[in-house]
Structures are given as structure tokens and as C-alpha cells.
Design a protein around this motif. Structure first.
Motif, PDB file in Angstrom:
ATOM      1  N   LEU A  32      21.438   6.808  29.074  1.00  0.00           N
ATOM      2  CA  LEU A  32      20.663   6.625  28.321  1.00  0.00           C
ATOM      3  C   LEU A  32      20.340   7.499  27.951  1.00  0.00           C
ATOM      4  N   LYS A  33      21.030   8.010  27.140  1.00  0.00           N
ATOM      5  CA  LYS A  33      21.516   9.114  26.016  1.00  0.00           C
ATOM      6  C   LYS A  33      21.263   8.247  24.696  1.00  0.00           C
ATOM      7  N   GLY A  34      20.349   8.974  24.034  1.00  0.00           N
ATOM      8  CA  GLY A  34      20.364   8.364  22.191  1.00  0.00           C
ATOM      9  C   GLY A  34      19.395   6.750  22.298  1.00  0.00           C
ATOM     10  N   ARG A  35      18.551   6.805  23.663  1.00  0.00           N
ATOM     11  CA  ARG A  35      17.754   5.518  23.332  1.00  0.00           C
ATOM     12  C   ARG A  35      16.691   5.806  23.015  1.00  0.00           C
ATOM     13  N   PRO A  36      16.300   5.361  22.219  1.00  0.00           N
ATOM     14  CA  PRO A  36      14.632   5.826  21.210  1.00  0.00           C
ATOM     15  C   PRO A  36      13.627   5.449  22.646  1.00  0.00           C
ATOM     16  N   ASP A  37      13.808   4.980  23.413  1.00  0.00           N
ATOM     17  CA  ASP A  37      12.588   4.414  24.632  1.00  0.00           C
ATOM     18  C   ASP A  37      12.592   4.784  25.670  1.00  0.00           C
ATOM     19  N   VAL A  38      13.456   5.604  25.918  1.00  0.00           N
ATOM     20  CA  VAL A  38      13.322   6.968  26.972  1.00  0.00           C
ATOM     21  C   VAL A  38      13.080   8.071  27.026  1.00  0.00           C
ATOM     22  N   ARG A  39      11.577   8.297  27.780  1.00  0.00           N
ATOM     23  CA  ARG A  39      10.098   8.897  27.343  1.00  0.00           C
ATOM     24  C   ARG A  39      11.500   9.985  28.395  1.00  0.00           C
ATOM     25  N   GLY A  40      11.358   9.978  28.669  1.00  0.00           N
ATOM     26  CA  GLY A  40      12.137  11.332  30.580  1.00  0.00           C
ATOM     27  C   GLY A  40      12.438  10.373  31.835  1.00  0.00           C
ATOM     28  N   ILE A  41      13.146  11.239  32.039  1.00  0.00           N
ATOM     29  CA  ILE A  41      14.465  11.060  33.326  1.00  0.00           C
ATOM     30  C   ILE A  41      13.965  12.568  34.415  1.00  0.00           C
ATOM     31  N   GLY A  42      13.707  11.819  35.853  1.00  0.00           N
ATOM     32  CA  GLY A  42      13.367  13.008  37.008  1.00  0.00           C
ATOM     33  C   GLY A  42      13.625  12.022  37.966  1.00  0.00           C
ATOM     34  N   ILE A  43      13.464  12.821  38.723  1.00  0.00           N
ATOM     35  CA  ILE A  43      13.427  12.342  40.411  1.00  0.00           C
ATOM     36  C   ILE A  43      11.660  12.295  40.907  1.00  0.00           C
ATOM     37  N   ALA A  44      12.645  11.060  41.591  1.00  0.00           N
ATOM     38  CA  ALA A  44      10.548  10.690  41.888  1.00  0.00           C
ATOM     39  C   ALA A  44      10.858  10.063  43.655  1.00  0.00           C
ATOM     40  N   ARG A  45      10.281  10.345  44.448  1.00  0.00           N
ATOM     41  CA  ARG A  45       9.836  10.273  46.215  1.00  0.00           C
ATOM     42  C   ARG A  45       9.628   9.436  46.019  1.00  0.00           C
ATOM     43  N   ALA A  46      11.101   8.601  47.461  1.00  0.00           N
ATOM     44  CA  ALA A  46      10.698   7.368  47.606  1.00  0.00           C
ATOM     45  C   ALA A  46       9.897   6.869  49.450  1.00  0.00           C
ATOM     46  N   ALA A  47      10.246   5.811  49.702  1.00  0.00           N
ATOM     47  CA  ALA A  47       9.672   5.754  51.367  1.00  0.00           C
ATOM     48  C   ALA A  47      10.716   6.332  51.807  1.00  0.00           C
TER      49      ALA A  47
END
Length: 56
Positions: free
Chosen positions: A3-18
Motif C-alpha cells: 500500500l506504500k506509495g499508493r495515492p488512493d490510500v487515505r488511511g490504514i487501521g484496525i476495525a472490529r469484525a463479527a
């Protein structure tokens, strides 16, 4: 997956799932099938958030 250097990436994180947690990738546009559904057994959730602007 890189994902490094991709201009379309706005953020990366951890999210809850079921059943635990997942990797969330916020994108400015739909990446199509360019991103995998999982990385090292962790599900990847793609969210299209559009452009991000500063607000006061």
C-alpha cells in the motif's frame, strides 16, 4: 500486498469484525480487485471514503 506509495490510500487501521478484528484500508476510490481479501489470515475491509479535507 503493498500500500506504500499508493495515492488512493487515505488511511490504514484496525476495525472490529463479527469474529474479532480486521485490517481496514480507507481509499479515495474503489480499487476493484487490486487488493486481497485477506493478509496472513486477517480479513481486509476496503472503505471508499473519497477525498479527505482539513476542517476547522
Amino acid at each position: 500486498m503493498t500500500l506504500k506509495g499508493r495515492p488512493d490510500v487515505r488511511g490504514i487501521g484496525i476495525a472490529r469484525a463479527a469474529d474479532g478484528y480486521q485490517l481496514q484500508v480507507n481509499m479515495s476510490r474503489d480499487p476493484g480487485s487490486d487488493l486481497p481479501g485477506a493478509v496472513d489470515g486477517v480479513d481486509v475491509r476496503v472503505r471508499v471514503v473519497g477525498a479527505i479535507r482539513a476542517s476547522a
